[in-house]
Enzyme design. Structure first.
Site, PDB file in Angstrom:
ATOM      1  N   GLY A  63       0.808  -1.213   0.000  1.00 29.07           N
ATOM      2  CA  GLY A  63       0.000   0.000   0.000  1.00 29.07           C
ATOM      3  C   GLY A  63       0.837   1.257   0.000  1.00 29.07           C
ATOM      4  N   SER A 100      -7.474   6.130   2.949  1.00 27.55           N
ATOM      5  CA  SER A 100      -6.050   5.830   2.835  1.00 27.55           C
ATOM      6  C   SER A 100      -5.844   5.268   1.438  1.00 27.55           C
ATOM      7  CB  SER A 100      -5.619   4.816   3.893  1.00 27.55           C
ATOM      8  OG  SER A 100      -5.790   5.334   5.191  1.00 27.55           O
ATOM      9  N   THR A 101      -5.439   6.122   0.488  1.00 28.01           N
ATOM     10  CA  THR A 101      -5.332   5.691  -0.904  1.00 28.01           C
ATOM     11  C   THR A 101      -4.257   4.633  -1.090  1.00 28.01           C
ATOM     12  OG1 THR A 101      -3.824   7.533  -1.366  1.00 28.01           O
ATOM     13  CG2 THR A 101      -6.154   7.874  -1.813  1.00 28.01           C
ATOM     14  N   CYS A 102      -3.263   4.618  -0.185  1.00 26.78           N
ATOM     15  CA  CYS A 102      -2.223   3.605  -0.333  1.00 26.78           C
ATOM     16  C   CYS A 102      -2.768   2.205  -0.092  1.00 26.78           C
ATOM     17  CB  CYS A 102      -1.056   3.898   0.605  1.00 26.78           C
ATOM     18  SG  CYS A 102      -1.504   3.958   2.340  1.00 26.78           S
ATOM     19  N   PHE A 103      -3.855   2.108   0.737  1.00 29.05           N
ATOM     20  CA  PHE A 103      -4.482   0.812   0.994  1.00 29.05           C
ATOM     21  C   PHE A 103      -5.827   0.672   0.290  1.00 29.05           C
ATOM     22  CE2 PHE A 103      -1.755   1.476   4.743  1.00 29.05           C
ATOM     23  CZ  PHE A 103      -0.988   0.329   4.673  1.00 29.05           C
TER      24      PHE A 103
END
Length: 1064
Positions: free
Chosen positions: A730, A1030-1033
């Site tokens: 992520g 949370s764009t990374c996840f």
């Protein structure tokens, strides 16, 4: 005792033998000396006699004649000529010249029969000696002609003299002796002339004339005068006419006269009288019929070899152009003759292929004797050949096809490009209306059958198509000229397609598939017709711009293109799937490449601007599962299908195949975690304030396999403190997205946006960055890594740039001008307006250069060396348009594009992307541009989320005309488009978490808040809290609101404010 006696005896015998041999040798010497003395005396005697004849008799005679002290008569000239011929050698050229002038002078005297040299032919005693003498005189004249150079003034005078001799004594028309009462003598004297011509022919008369013509005409500017050329052609024609056009004389005439480079062109320009003589004797028809016999045609070609056969071909074509009536009446034989000669040239060139080759301006590379005169005249030969694909000859040959009437319809408006805010329903309706409007046209253009393939009409059209197809494969260096000529008539190709559709009992595809399985001559001709149609149509569509194809609908209407593309798609598919291509070679392989090339030009045009209906290119009878099974087994037909026509497979199946290929490579490189081994992990530390610089410094030095592998990122905040969290793909996703967002930001000036649709392409002024090429290579690697990992990024590329990334610009049929609208549509309109400008383009004051404002300074770019001094004219305006388009899209950004492609291809094998078109690669980068499948999202989310209110969130997105769907997806994943294969392939998976904490506890991501949210333990209404992500996840965090309406309002507000972590 006996031995001594025997020894003395043998010595005696040896001495006797030696003495005998010495006597014999002495006698031989005496005999040789006597013979030598005799020869010398004879030689000296002859020299004295020759000198006496030359100086005392010949020279004195000419001197007396010049001073007028003696009166010439025929007998004195005859006697003098006999003496001169007896002693003639190379030093007597001047004396022979004077003799010829004396003979011709005697023929011009009025009313004095005794002076006329030809009068001796009537003398009973002198007829035979005179005939032998005139034959010798004329043959010496021929030999002298062979070595003369017509471009030298003195030699040109001698050429005129000796030609006059030949013209005078091979025909009685100028003889004064046959005038008046002597008319009765004409038949006998004519036979004498025929006898003379027969003698000259046996000695090689036509070879002499060929050399003279070649010396005078095989050059950039002819050195033969009108009179000289007329005399030579008249001489060459006389034996043929005298022999009543016998095969033997016609053969000599074709080999020696008609094979002279561009001789018909020079005759038509310099001596129209000779052209009239050709028509009077109907020579073209006689040539055509003579060559229609296969053995005669082959004999001529073998004698001439390659280049001179081409010259003969050019002269015959020129004659056909000038004699349209004969061409029309003898079209079948004419076509056969040309086809046979072109086929011979093709075989000749293929046999002459070797390491020691020279370039031929028409036939290409092959081993040949360098003939500079022939090379100089080749432009004129090419000009003659061009008549074959000129409008008059095409109209004559294709008269049966062009006479066909197609029902005229108003052009159907092309389908408009659907915008991203429109669905596909209006486009489908538009297609439906288009087909309804053009029903009558389509009835003609669909395979209907009805014509017997063995009918005379079909056989004639087939043979003509074979001729032009043979010309295309033989005259390789002027192939484009041939195609351009064949496509000049707007109605030829549509009518040829209509003709094809009518062939056979059912017409169309079935007939040609049957031809593929037959090896008969009839089948080959039918396939040649299809091949010619494909080659010409492909060339036409390649050179037409979008306005001509879609708005003006030049040559083909949109409905016709749809019908044709459907036929081609099926034909190519069946050739591959039925196993025909696997064993194809020679003509069948050429046919496949021709049909496939035309198909792909249409497909690429459709990809750039849509004209076909939905699912037009797919094969519904092809099961992707079966194809993938055969690919796994290494079946050839499956591999060929994927290589040549991947578009028949649904796009999502190809994306799945692409992902499988990537997965297999990961497994082979050991990048996938298994029960026995873990992949190597690369750890990098990135400062958020210097994300691009740190990422560039740490990743650019990594080996390619390390970039393809697992990379873990640890962020350092602005205070220098490591951020909490463990990267399980992520964080790297967030890093990759942020890096790509920064480098593609136009403010950085690595990339620019196109005018209008804001698409990205390399900035021509990126050189302001010190290491801009290394940055482009790094960007290419990062985009390749995103595609490699299946991470979609919202980066809209200009299609012309993606075409270069895919290598389409190396294609033979790539046209820069077609891609120009994707860079600057206004600039494209301006350039095409120059193409359509009816006046003199020179009045516009343009030059072959491009002026550009570069950071406040006006810079002039020359499109070709010295271009700023070369004006744009009507002749070079097409070149100017293409040069300008190529400069804007290629030359200006060549270094940047090369660096980007180098980085991108180090991660993504270019062969993997061959199964995708340019728009499909854009979807591979940025995700699907279709509507978001909320049912798919619900299914995936139900397996990744831990509370029941995800259905509440999705029900909000499902509201009709709700604009939240796309922006909500971008809010959670940083990309507004869904993954191509559905949300199941989104990495990390899309998740929703419900958080429930008090305002002073944690930030909304603690285990306690998640558990309380899961068990819906609500402490109080979180009115001040907003949804976060949370764009990374790919994680959406929703506070546990009490009402759906509150959730909708808070979600809309959070998305509009782009909160992220800040307001959680």
């Amino acid at each position: 005792m006996f031995s001594a006696a025997q020894s003395s005896k043998s010595e005696f015998l040896d001495k006797a033998r030696q003495a005998r041999e010495e006597r014999k040798g002495q006698k031989e010497k005496e005999r040789a000396a006597i013979q030598i003395q005799a020869l010398v005396r004879r030689f000296l005697c002859r020299c004295r006699l020759q000198k006496q004849i030359r100086w005392k008799e010949v020279d004195d005679y000419f001197q007396a004649s010049e001073t007028g002290t003696s009166k010439r008569n025929a007998l004195s000239i005859f006697k003098l000529a006999r003496k001169l011929l007896f002693i003639y050698c190379k030093d007597d050229k001047l004396r022979f010249e004077k003799l010829c002038r004396a003979i011709l002078g005697s023929m011009d005297v009025e009313n004095e029969p005794k002076v006329w040299y030809v009068s001796l032919a009537l003398s009973k005693d002198l007829t035979i000696p005179w005939l032998k003498q005139i034959k010798d005189v004329l043959w010496i004249s021929c030999q002298l002609l062979k070595n003369l150079k017509p471009d030298i003034l003195q030699d040109s005078k001698l050429v005129t003299l000796y030609l006059t001799m030949l013209v005078t004594f091979t025909d009685t028309s100028t003889w004064r002796i046959v005038r008046g009462k002597g008319e009765a003598l004409r038949p006998a004297l004519t036979r004498i002339c025929e006898n003379i011509m027969g003698h000259l022919n046996q000695k090689g008369f036509y070879s002499i004339l060929q050399i003279l013509l070649t010396n005078g005409l095989a050059r950039s500017r002819p050195s033969l005068s009108k009179g000289t050329l007329t005399a030579i052609f008249t001489l060459s024609l006389r034996p043929v006419v005298a022999a009543h056009f016998s095969d033997n004389l016609l053969r000599s005439f074709l080999i020696h006269i008609m094979s002279v480079p561009a001789v018909v062109y020079h005759l038509s320009v310099l001596t129209p009288e000779c052209m009239a003589s050709i028509q009077t004797h109907d020579l073209l028809r006689k040539f055509i019929l003579f060559l229609s016999r296969e053995e005669q045609c082959l004999d001529i070609c073998v004698c001439l070899e390659g280049s001179h056969t081409l010259c003969l071909l050019g002269n015959l074509i020129h004659l056909g152009y000038l004699n349209d009536k004969v061409l029309e009446e003898e079209a079948n034989h004419f076509v056969k003759d040309l086809t046979d000669m072109l086929s011979y040239c093709q075989r000749y060139v293929s046999q002459k292929k070797s390491n020691l080759t020279h370039w031929h301006p028409v036939l290409g590379w092959f081993s040949q004797t360098v003939d500079y005169g022939l090379n100089e005249s080749m432009p004129l030969v090419t000009k003659q050949l061009q008549y074959l694909w000129g409008v008059p000859v095409i109209r004559t040959l294709f008269s049966d096809v062009l006479s066909k009437k197609l029902e005229s319809q108003e052009p159907t408006p092309p389908p408009q490009q659907p915008s991203t805010s429109q669905n596909n329903i209006p486009v489908k309706n538009l297609f439906k209306r288009a087909f309804q409007k053009s029903a009558s046209v389509r009835n003609i253009l669909k395979p209907v059958g009805g014509k017997r393939v063995d009918s005379a009409e079909v056989q004639k059209v087939c043979s003509i198509c074979v001729l032009y197809q043979t010309a295309l494969s033989t005259l390789t260096q002027i192939r484009l000229q041939i195609l351009t000529g064949l496509t000049h008539l707007d109605d030829l190709l549509p009518k040829l397609w209509a003709f094809i559709c009518e062939l056979g009992p059912q017409g169309g595809l079935k007939l040609f598939m049957e031809c593929l399985n037959n090896d008969t001559e009839e089948s080959k001709q039918l396939l040649a017709m299809l091949m010619l149609f494909c080659d010409c149509s492909r060339h036409l569509i390649t050179i037409l711009d979008d306005i001509e194809v879609y708005e003006e609908q030049t040559s083909f209407k949109i409905e016709e293109l749809i019908t044709i593309s459907s036929f081609l798609n099926t034909f190519v598919y069946k050739m591959i799937w039925d196993g025909i291509l696997e064993n194809a070679k020679g003509e069948k392989l050429e046919l496949f490449h021709s049909v496939h090339g035309w198909l792909m030009v249409l497909y690429e045009r459709d990809c750039r601007r849509r004209f076909s209906p939905d699912d037009h290119w797919l094969r519904k009878d092809l099961k992707p599962s079966l194809l993938f099974q055969e690919l796994e087994k290494g079946k050839k037909r499956a591999q060929l299908l994927l290589q040549y026509i991947p578009h028949v497979i649904p796009h999502k199946n190809r994306v799945l195949l692409f992902r499988n290929i990537v997965t297999k490579e990961k497994e082979s490189l050991g990048l996938v975690e298994t029960s026995s081994a873990s992949p190597h992990v690369t750890h990098i530390t990135i400062r958020r304030s210097r994300m691009l610089e740190d990422g560039y410094d740490q990743l650019r030095r990594l080996p390619v396999n390390s970039i393809k592998g697992v990379i873990r990122v640890k962020f350092v905040n602005d205070l220098g403190v490591d951020e909490a969290g463990i990267d399980q793909d992520g964080v790297f996703k967030e890093f990759l997205e942020e890096i790509i967002k920064k480098v593609f930001n136009p403010a950085l000036n690595l990339f620019k946006t196109t005018s209008g649709n804001e698409r990205l392409y390399p900035s021509p002024t990126s050189y302001i960055h010190e290491n801009h090429l290394q940055l482009f290579e790094f960007v290419g690697k990062m985009l390749g890594k995103a595609m490699y990992e299946g991470i979609v990024v919202d980066v809209p590329f200009a299609s012309f740039f993606l075409s270069q990334v895919l290598g389409h610009h190396h294609s033979t049929f790539y046209s820069s001008i077609d891609e120009l609208p994707s860079l600057d549509s206004e600039f494209y309109k301006n350039l095409t307006s120059i193409k359509r400008y009816d006046g003199d383009v020179g009045d516009l004051g343009l030059t072959l250069s491009y002026d550009e404002d570069v950071m406040g300074q006006l810079v002039c770019h020359e499109l070709i060396p010295g271009g700023k001094t070369m004006p744009v004219t009507n002749e070079n305006k097409i070149s100017y348009i293409h040069l300008m388009a190529h400069f804007r899209m290629h030359t200006q950004i060549k270094e940047q594009t090369t660096a980007f492609i180098r980085g991108f291809r180090s991660i993504i094998n270019p062969e993997w992307l061959h199964m995708f078109s340019t728009p499909e690669v854009q979807r591979l980068v940025s995700g699907d541009n279709a509507e978001i499948d909320l049912d798919d999202l619900k299914y995936v989310t139900s397996h990744t989320s831990f509370f029941g209110e995800s259905s509440v969130y999705l029900s909000i997105l499902k509201c009709p005309f709700n604009p939240l769907a796309g922006v909500s997806l971008q809010f959670v994943t940083s990309c507004s488009r869904p993954p191509l294969l559905g949300f199941a392939y989104l990495k990390p998976p899309f998740s929703i978490r419900c958080v429930e904490v008090s305002d002073d506890q944690d930030t909304g991501d603690t285990l306690g808040s998640v558990l309380r949210g899961f068990f819906t333990i609500r402490k109080k209404e979180p009115g001040g809290r907003l949804p976060t992500s949370s764009t990374c996840f790919n994680l959406l965090k929703l506070p546990n609101y009490s009402k759906k309406s509150i959730l909708r309002d808070k979600l809309r507000y959070a998305i509009s404010m782009n909160t992220g972590f800040e307001l959680s």
